[in-house]
Design an enzyme around this catalytic site. Sequence first.
Site, mmCIF file in Angstrom:
data_model
loop_
_atom_site.group_PDB
_atom_site.id
_atom_site.type_symbol
_atom_site.label_atom_id
_atom_site.label_comp_id
_atom_site.label_asym_id
_atom_site.label_seq_id
_atom_site.Cartn_x
_atom_site.Cartn_y
_atom_site.Cartn_z
ATOM 1 N N CYS A 63 0.820 -1.219 0.000
ATOM 2 C CA CYS A 63 0.000 0.000 0.000
ATOM 3 C C CYS A 63 0.851 1.266 0.000
ATOM 4 O O CYS A 63 0.320 2.374 -0.082
ATOM 5 C CB CYS A 63 -0.956 0.000 1.178
ATOM 6 S SG CYS A 63 -2.084 -1.412 1.126
ATOM 7 N N CYS A 104 -13.854 0.148 7.175
ATOM 8 C CA CYS A 104 -12.807 -0.431 6.331
ATOM 9 C C CYS A 104 -12.572 0.473 5.126
ATOM 10 O O CYS A 104 -13.501 1.119 4.642
ATOM 11 C CB CYS A 104 -13.230 -1.798 5.812
ATOM 12 S SG CYS A 104 -13.584 -3.008 7.101
ATOM 13 N N SER A 105 -11.342 0.486 4.627
ATOM 14 C CA SER A 105 -11.063 1.275 3.435
ATOM 15 C C SER A 105 -11.884 0.724 2.272
ATOM 16 O O SER A 105 -12.141 -0.463 2.186
ATOM 17 C CB SER A 105 -9.576 1.260 3.096
ATOM 18 O OG SER A 105 -9.085 -0.048 3.037
ATOM 19 N N HIS A 135 -9.440 3.574 -1.420
ATOM 20 C CA HIS A 135 -8.049 3.121 -1.334
ATOM 21 C C HIS A 135 -7.672 2.292 -2.562
ATOM 22 O O HIS A 135 -7.522 1.074 -2.479
ATOM 23 C CB HIS A 135 -7.889 2.315 -0.037
ATOM 24 C CG HIS A 135 -6.496 1.849 0.244
ATOM 25 N ND1 HIS A 135 -5.364 2.445 -0.277
ATOM 26 C CD2 HIS A 135 -6.036 0.824 1.027
ATOM 27 C CE1 HIS A 135 -4.290 1.804 0.157
ATOM 28 N NE2 HIS A 135 -4.666 0.824 0.939
#
Lengths: 402, 130
Positions: free
Chosen positions: A82, A220-221, A350
Amino acid sequence: MADDVWILGIHMTKFGKHPDKDTVDLAAEAALAALDDAGVTMKDMGVLAAGNLMAASAGIGQQLQKQVGQTGIPVYNVANACATGATALRTAIMAVKAGECDMGLAVGVEKLAGAGLLGAGGRNKSDEHKWEPHGRYGAVATVDGRIGTETMPGVFAQVGMEYLHRNQYEGTEFELFARISEKNHMHSTLNPLAAYTKKMSLDEIMNDVMIAYPNTRPMCSANCDGAAAAVVVSDAKLKTLDPDQRRRAIKVSASILTSDPWEEACQILPNVNTLTRNAAKQAYEQAGVSPEDLDLVELHDCFATAELVHYDNLMLCKPGEAVPFFESGATWRDGKTPVNVSGGLESKGHPIAATGIANIWEVCHHLRGEAGDRQIQGAKVGLAHVIGLGSACGVHILEKAA
Amino acid sequence: MAEQVPIVNYLALGDDPHLVAHECTSCGARFFDRRNACASCSGRDFRDVELSRQGELRAFTIVAFAAPGVPVPFVAGVVDCDGTSVRGNVINIEPDPEHVKLGMKVKLATYSLGTDDNGTEAIGFGFEPV
């Protein structure tokens, strides 16, 4: 010390679903817009660093060149979980700092809409028929679900819970983490480029689908599509450019990448704390600024449980005091240290390799005074942070031109 | 009696099942998988050490949504066994935050994963409340 490096142009696409565009289209959209924003062209670029994690072997850099300009410059295709986008940016910055060129382009792109749960491989149905040892642990069966969890929501849930345990928290953990998500979803209502821009109440967040306690789905992303790109320039070259380009240029006061040093337990649960703290320390020192100087922070809230620990790791609060710091309201957009005014990964989204440049775009947008409705007034200094498991941590400190 | 195999090679079976770590003879760092050299000090010699069966739950999550084929809900956690951190499920407990608590005392427990086509039984491990 080498001369300063500046961000001359930067862009992020709308994050969300882009069914009509492939990764190359999205990367090209971000790259061309960043070049336009900088007032330069591919012919001015001396290096290209590009990342697309889910297709890391495909050579997104060269694919992109074929759409925007094959000028023969060196291309670095990077992959760092990430932190891929931040790594691409840092690669271009290093090339400029090393004096190999005076301008470079960094691009991160991901197509992730509908990707589902990340980190879980699932179970091979045939593994029930013959117990045979495999791999470095001699496992006779899939361990996910039998020896802990490998899914990201569960891993980062434990990261947040471990912090609370270490700091003797005695309140209601579920509500605490849900309140962090409430903040980021509220912030997202002002960001037209976020994947989700809906305000969510604490009740809605806590009563949504549970993924891995204490993380429900909105904590959560968001998996989504998106790209971001930045043009960096040397100090010497910037001085030769037009006044308007110089006025909008943003100084990269610190560019740091760390990995995790060995610590007890890091083989059990990824340690996202120490490498972030190490990166932050180095960044503050390199930039000559302190956490109190920051007007805004974009940090890696891949889950609500992760945001909390990074208040402490980035030294925005005193050691061990992330909970009271959050509860003071400090990280809301009208607080002392606004955190994730973009909506964060939980609502902005994301798209993995784009995230590390999109965070920088958000900070630059405020430092340039171009953030519209969500502008943090008078912002002069900002910090962008990303974590990639494995692990890699990127921290950049950015400053408005004097 | 059918032959038994452990789910992973760091679970030692027998009358008194326990976990075994590879300990660096130079610095004492412990690892569950084989290491070419120590991640802490780069030492190259290791010895096997038996871990405590008792521990304290330092972090947990209750996984409600997992990959296909993984039964949910289950409790995944990090257990501190006298200074060595172990990853494992908390078992023999209701999987909800009213029952699972940070800091709770737990102990190693084993259970059957079933037998394969050759009649071999695989044994898994977890931690249960003391």
